[in-house]
Design a protein around this motif. Structure first.
Motif: not given
Length: 318
Positions: A53-62, A75-78, A106-109, A124-127
């Protein structure tokens, strides 16, 4: 007689078993351990449900690689996705949710650098909390070994862009750089203004340098840094045709002007950012400033990595 004895023994065992089962203390014990098992299962299910139920709160889109109007190739970022099963294993000893024990995948773009039209990479990617030291070498032998020693003492790997002519004349120094675990790139053969060269001449400059570097270090070269940052679109396309990316910089030490260490450090540290490519050369100014620069970059939470590591899509997990 034997058969009669067996029947009697069997009847006795059956009777004792019946008495044990009817014993209220036995009944209480059975209920107790059964209840514990049910509670344990429920607790396990509760933890699993909590993680899910809490997983979505911590997930980040590639983030896909892209061409920016100013920074050109970004560059892309996972992305990150919670690995529910592994996170459960990490938390099951306590039986309670703990975000510090979350395990991520890790989820690839969808779009990578290789999918984009040829364009230079300035950072590199700014994040991504990294910086890369780009050390262009066409002269400055008297300071090179000091810089290598400082990099080694601080466990830092840089990307050295070697001029082909310099490599041919200084094979032992080129080998020393490679043996230090540093990445080696191409800085042309004769340090020309690449912007003014024909495609054929540009290809010859890059290809000849690759051949010399590979012969001396036994390493295949994948990055090209045009001298003085001078190039045109055809230059980048030629490098791409040879399987190479074109690298520029986002922070310049301007060490060839012989600044004092304080001036150089302020120049870099006031402009440095996540993903920065920091340009320098084997000069007295950079050699004198290098150790403090490394320490200050680390204090800012920036990891110093090679260009290849910096543009890699893998996200760094704190």
């Amino acid at each position: 007689m034997r058969k009669l004895g067996q029947i009697v023994a069997f009847s006795a065992i059956a009777g004792i078993s019946w008495l044990l089962v009817q014993n209220p203390y036995v009944d209480l014990y059975v209920k107790s351990i059964t209840g514990q098992a049910v509670v344990a299962v429920k607790q396990g299910d509760s933890l699993m449900l909590d993680i899910e139920s809490k997983a979505k709160e911590f997930e980040i889109a590639p983030q896909d690689a892209r061409i920016d109007s100013i920074w050109k190739t970004v560059p892309g970022l996972n992305g990150l996705k919670v690995d529910v099963r592994e996170s459960y294993k990490a938390m099951k000893d306590k039986g309670i949710f703990n975000e510090k024990k979350l395990v991520f995948k890790q989820v690839s773009p969808s779009v990578h650098i290789s999918d984009l039209a040829p364009a230079p990479i300035y950072r590199a990617h700014p994040e991504k909390p990294v910086v890369s030291l780009l050390i262009n070498v066409a002269w400055g032998n008297e300071y090179l070994q000091d810089m290598l020693a400082i990099l080694k003492e601080n466990d830092v790997k840089a990307t050295f862009f070697l001029e082909g002519r310099w490599t041919k004349n200084n094979p032992e120094l080129a080998k020393m750089i490679e043996q230090g675990g540093h990445e080696i790139g191409n800085h042309s053969y004769t340090h020309p203004d690449m912007k003014s060269l024909t495609q054929t001449a540009a290809k010859n400059e890059i290809q000849k340098t690759n051949e010399v570097i590979e012969a001396v270090t036994d390493k295949k070269v994948k990055w090209f840094a045009p001298p003085s940052g001078s190039f045109r679109d055809e230059t980048v396309e030629v490098a791409k045709s040879l399987g190479m990316g074109t690298i520029l910089w986002s922070v310049d030490t301007i060490d060839w002007q012989k600044p004092s260490p304080d001036v150089l450090l302020n120049r870099v540290l006031s402009k440095v950012h996540s993903g920065a490519f920091i340009l320098m050369h084997p000069t007295d100014a950079s050699a004198s400033s290098l150790e403090v620069l490394i320490q200050q970059l680390k204090k800012k939470g920036l990891q110093i990595v090679t260009v290849s590591e910096a543009v890699d899509e893998r996200r760094m997990i704190q």
